[in-house]
Design an enzyme around this catalytic site. Structure first.
Site, PDB file in Angstrom:
ATOM      1  N   CYS A 127      42.788 -22.174 -58.399  1.00 15.59           N
ATOM      2  CA  CYS A 127      42.672 -21.894 -59.685  1.00 15.59           C
ATOM      3  C   CYS A 127      41.270 -21.232 -60.237  1.00 15.59           C
ATOM      4  CB  CYS A 127      42.909 -23.423 -60.682  1.00 15.59           C
ATOM      5  SG  CYS A 127      44.453 -23.805 -60.226  1.00 15.59           S
TER       6      CYS A 127
ATOM      7  N   ASN B  42      50.238 -23.270 -66.292  1.00 15.90           N
ATOM      8  CA  ASN B  42      49.231 -23.106 -65.138  1.00 15.90           C
ATOM      9  C   ASN B  42      49.447 -21.921 -64.527  1.00 15.90           C
ATOM     10  OD1 ASN B  42      47.169 -23.205 -63.387  1.00 15.90           O
ATOM     11  ND2 ASN B  42      47.267 -25.612 -63.121  1.00 15.90           N
TER      12      ASN B  42
ATOM     13  N   HIS C 294      39.902 -22.661 -67.777  1.00  9.85           N
ATOM     14  CA  HIS C 294      41.213 -22.644 -66.841  1.00  9.85           C
ATOM     15  C   HIS C 294      42.239 -23.644 -67.722  1.00  9.85           C
ATOM     16  CE1 HIS C 294      43.993 -22.847 -63.743  1.00  9.85           C
ATOM     17  NE2 HIS C 294      43.913 -24.298 -63.577  1.00  9.85           N
TER      18      HIS C 294
END
Ligand code: COA
Length: 356
Positions: free
Chosen positions: A111, A277, A247
């Site tokens: 990520c 996500n 994020h």
């Protein structure tokens, strides 16, 4: 002073939407739990591969920069869900967009990958090794969704975002960045059955494993602390930050990070409700939407922060240039598909079964 400015931006999200109500048909969950514990309402499920999503996002970013693909000398694609191990998804993108003068490689920092790639691109440009770099974050995490694991299958989605970074004499660009990793805790968030280890008969179905609460705590600490340190490195006070683009893993992680920084929520960009996500793609998708929504003024100070598998974390302070509108636009789009998200996920269900 040679800086690297973001001159183009673009995104590509696939059309099929997986809602929380859809997930209620696949696993033991409900809209109320997902909404209150994660902030996610829906996510996209892709009918194409990461290189396809990336190529469309890339063409929008190139048009916004007023460039053609042959102007690029480097393509960095942050992903942990590449089409294949070899060739890299970045070289597939190079072929798809016709970037014949560019070297291309993938970057895997889960990520945090987009910020790792952005930092490498910035340093290549400042050192004179590249003039125009395409930096992409793209994922197809839906491939790994296992509906018998309700604590992970509700979180992830697919998409891509891209920026063009160009050498410039304009002041600004990446004022400071910080990258970090801790491989000793890698097992707390991993995709099993996705590589060569421990799977000699190639029969283990791949799946995402995560110790959610532990990852949650580490993400808040790492993103908050890295942001504080990077602001100090850049010599910026908190009230000089125009926008935090974190994020997008869980809205509670984003809120806790903003509280840790004492940052007004009005200066935090959040779009997790729409996409979930998307790992390395969350920040470039969010950045593109922030520019499109007029949330970025000329000269804005933007803080980026990310945390992900590895573990990896990253924070950066970026001062935007003078232009906040695209030079041109692109008509690039994905091949059409009428498949629903549930239809696209049929192979996952065949492999793992349902969670109810
Ligand atoms: N629907 C309904 N209930 C669920 C559920 C779901 N989808 N997932 C978990 N639960 C249940 C659990 O079984 C548990 O039930 P129990 O109390 O009866 O045992 C309860 O909800 C609480 O589980 P817990 O894991 O403690 O929840 P949480 O509040 O920590 O939220 C996450 C779980 C995964 C959403 C959260 O930990 C998280 O976001 N972690 C980090 C995610 C992340 O950042 N990942 C990537 C890093 S980039």
């Amino acid at each position: 002073m040679r800086n690297a400015m973001i001159t183009g931006w673009g995104k590509c999200v696939p059309p099929a939407v997986l809602s929380n109500a859809d997930l209620e048909t696949l696993t033991d969950t409900n809209d109320e739990w997902i909404t209150t514990r994660t902030g996610i309402k829906e996510r996209r499920i892709s009918h194409v591969e990461v290189s396809d999503l990336s190529a469309v996002a890339a063409q929008h970013a190139l048009a916004a920069a007023g460039l053609t693909a042959t102007d690029l000398d480097l393509i960095l694609l942050a992903t942990c869900t590449a089409d294949r191990a070899v060739p890299s998804a970045a070289t597939m993108v190079q072929a798809k967009i016709g970037a014949t003068n560019a070297a291309a490689m993938d970057v895997n920092a889960a990520c945090s990958g987009f910020l790792f790639a952005l930092s490498v691109a910035d340093q290549m440009i400042r050192a004179g090794g590249a003039q125009r770099v395409l930096v992409i974050g793209a994922e197809k995490l839906s491939f790994f969704l296992d509906f018998t694991n309700r604590s992970t299958c509700v979180l992830f989605g697919d998409g891509a975002g891209a920026v063009v970074l160009e050498a410039s004499d304009e002041s600004g660009g990446l004022l400071a960045f910080e990258l970090g990793s801790d491989g000793t805790a890698g097992d707390l968030l991993c995709i099993t059955g996705s590589g060569t280890e421990g799977n000699p008969m190639r029969t283990l179905p791949p799946g995402i494993l995560m110790e959610g609460p532990d990852v949650f705590r580490r993400a808040v600490t790492a993103m908050g602390d890295a942001s504080t340190r990077v602001l100090a490195k850049a010599g910026l006070a908190l009230d000089e930050v125009d926008l935090l683009i974190p994020h997008q893993a869980n809205v509670r992680i984003i809120d806790a990070t903003a509280r840790r920084l004492s940052l007004d929520p009005a200066r935090v960009f959040v779009n997790i409700a729409s996409y979930g996500n998307t790992s390395a793609a969350t920040i470039p998708i969010a950045l593109t939407e922030a520019v499109e929504e007029g949330r970025i003024r000329p000269g804005a100070n933007i803080v980026f922060a990310a945390f992900g598998g590895g573990f990896t974390w990253a924070a950066a302070v970026f001062r935007w240039g003078s232009r906040t509108t695209p030079i041109t636009t692109s008509a690039a789009q994905l091949p059409p598909s009428t498949a629903t998200a549930l239809e696209l996920l049929a192979p996952n269900i065949a492999l793992h079964g349902k969670g109810i």
